[in-house]
Design a protein around this motif. Sequence first.
Motif: not given
Lengths: 317, 320, 336
Positions: A125-138
């Motif tokens: 979950k945290e990994a998804v959050h981090l990727l979202d945080r740096v602006g990676i779509p989906d």
Amino acid sequence: MALLEVEDLRVSFGETRAVDGVDFQVDEGQVVGLVGESGCGKSVTSLAIMGLLPRRAASVAGAARYDGVDLFSLPRGEMRRLRGPDLAMVFQDPLSSLNPVVQIGRQITEVLERHRGMRGEAARKEAVHLLDRVGIPDPARRLGEYPHQLSGGMRQRVLIAISVACAPRLLIADEPTTALDVTIQAQILELLKDLVDSEGTALLMITHDLGVVAGLCDEVNVLYSGRVVESAPARDLFARPTHPYTVGLLNSIPRLDLPIHEPLRPIRGSIADVIGWNDGCAFAPRCDRVAEECVAGEPPLIGAAHMHRCVRAEEVA
Amino acid sequence: MTPAKIEKLERLVEAGAQARTAESGSLWRQSFRRLRRSPMAIAGGAIVGVFVLVAVLGPWIAPYDPTAQRWGDEVFLNRNVFPGPRAENWFGLDHLGRDMFSRMIVGARQTLLVGVVATLIGFAAGAAVGGTAAAAGTFGGRWGQRIEAVIMRAVDVALSIPMLLLALSVAALLGPSLTTVMIAVGVAQIPIFARLLRGSMLAQAHSDYVLAAISLGVPKGRIVISHIFPNSLGPVIVQATLVLATAIIEAAALSYLGLGNPDPGNPEWGTMLADAQRFLSGAPQLAIYPAVGIIVTALGFTLLGEAMRESLDPRLRRQG
Amino acid sequence: MSIGTEPGPIGATTDLLSVEDLVVHFPIRRGLVVERTVGHVRAVDGVSLGIAAGRTYGLVGESGCGKTTFGRAVLRLEEPTGGRVRLDGTEVTGLRSDRLRRFRSRMQMVFQDPLGSLNPRHNVDMLLAEPLKVHGVGSRSEQRRLAIETLDAVGLPSSVLERYPHEFSGGQRQRLGIARALMLRPDLVICDEPVSALDVSIQAQVMNLLEQLQGEFNLTYLVIAHDLAVVRHMSDRVGVMYLGNLVEEADSEAIYDDPRHPYTKALLSAVPQPDPEAEADRERIILKGDLPSPADPPSGCRFRTRCPWAADICAEEVPVWREVGDGHRVACHFDL
């Protein structure tokens, strides 16, 4: 107290002195730029701070104090524990910095497991959050992809996500946008700026691009031939460049904000031409203002807030 | 500024304007300079140097005639009596009472000859095949690419045949002789060289300087000969050195299998090894001398080849 | 780089180089035994432009936009799939093997990687003499004289003739690359990222040199680069490329002062300037996402997937060229 204080850093590879007495500091939440051309020692400086230079080939002297602790005297294990939660680094080439045979998600959760003790679903979950945080779509779908499936800009985002996974207090970025296109560069710079503003991360930005420095940095150190030749708050440096090298660099770049076809006034020669020159100021052989006192001895770094290493600065200005 | 310092400054600027002086000379010369600094190259070079020297000067430095059965009456095959090393025969006597030391020295020449000629055959034919394929594939248009594909598939087939089997077939075809061994070992190397040179040439064909040559209007043939080929040789030369080592071992193996020189008069290490097997239990030293000779020589060439690989490495070449 | 002549009428028949609807498609092949073509990478998809003699045209775009392929196709280093290229009245696209080879003396190229474009085993003398040899120009001594003369023009002493490429610094190598391109005294020189591999202080030297040589040797330049500031500095006229298409074209001054295509606007706003005051309050257009695949470009306007102003019409219709000023044309549905 400064977050990072580098004092009289010297790195040599055999006979070659790559870094020759560099001092600078980074305060909590500050963005500091190390700017210079290839061979000026900026990358070696960052690798030395991170303890990433090959021990057999490089001899490192001087001090790099992080939170008052000298990083160079730390045992390896201690240093490794600092990397991640305290110090993190982003490199120029995101492809070679990522493991090509491991999925993106795994590369992030690995860091989370090691440094933040997260496991299983929580880490995911945290990994998804981090990727979202740096602006990676989906982001959820990206977790299962491999580095080669991503574009250069996306890879750099992943790398930044890994670096900030442990909310480091200092992020060292070594030419993070050099390999990227200008519109992608703008995205990444925006992201870095946002991280600094929202998380209070201090950033040491290593680059050759004066434009990047101007837009991002609070303090700037200009490096030439392994030494800091000018050090000042960014606004001050660009408003009143003092060292002839800084002036030369600024006169060398074509600018979009000046009248068209403004002639360029390049610095003469190249750094490769004057290998073996060690009398006084390292810039003397390429300097237009060179005079007798320039070769009398190595000029010291003088000044308070705006420091420079030129004995003729006053006369010329 | 003191005159001396002004002068030094001027000189540096001048030197800089001309070019950097640190690493000068052509790439070959530079590689050679690196080679001379490598301990591996020095060791390999020393071994190979001694071997070549012995091979060339053999007949003059050998203490006795290697074919003369001078001490035939001191050897008793049925009682396993083979006089070992002694003052007059440093390596002892062989089963016909000949001086082993002389035989080793004179045998070096044949061994070297087999290795060199076999490698040359493999190198020349392989380079021709691989070079043709690469040139056709790069500049021959659609037809050229077909020719390249046919050649390379043939090479793949040849590569999949075990080398010893290939050598044995050639030897069987031509009958046992030293020439047979050379041709057999050489032919077996052709596909390896062909593949290597083609790969190396294709890599060079996509480089910017080849594109530059095309844009200058340099004819295709000239581009292949003067640009692509010389820059592709590095890895092939390294391979040749390494192949020399295996060729010597291969040749020894073929001789051991009885396909080598049937004339006992002219000593050769592989044949000597083959002869010695009959007396292995009673006189192992007869096998050990040629075996050690072959191993050390092969090691020498291998060391030299590896050192050359390092000194020709393009990653090192890019530095500076 | 406006040394010499006054700007001529744009798109006039006096253009030294004229390119009409140039197309370069690369087939994508699949299959181990029997190869079949499963699609095409549309690297360059219908680009037209003209360059007047003695002027500099700057082609700018990001990686993957097809600018390098365009340059190579103009020189027939890459075979065009369609379209026409004419240089000084000769149709380059119609030349066959040996005539093309001889015609190459009139059009030359300066490469991005100065070391990679010089044969590492040839010394300077061989590098510079080769073009003369293959075109049968002059005797050996004349060739040497020409080499020295050209070296002098690019700022290198004749003492470098015996040296090899790896002995030079990056800037000097690029000077050698330029000298070689000039040996045959061409009319057109295509500079593909001529300074991007060099250090900042050296870039300016090389740009100044190119500018000076243009006057000295009567050269017409096509400068291909990703750096907008470099292109602006060097060019009289600028074309912006995106995903195989030209999207905007104008005189250098007009395009930078008054960009009309959203992509040009975004590009310009993305370049960081060495001026902290200006950087602080600059309006940036941050584009979404990455470049789409040139094998499967978006329908209608190719920029629409990243365009902040995209509307329905952009997906349905390919925008046609519109004149928005004197010689300023743009391919966008909207008047921004």
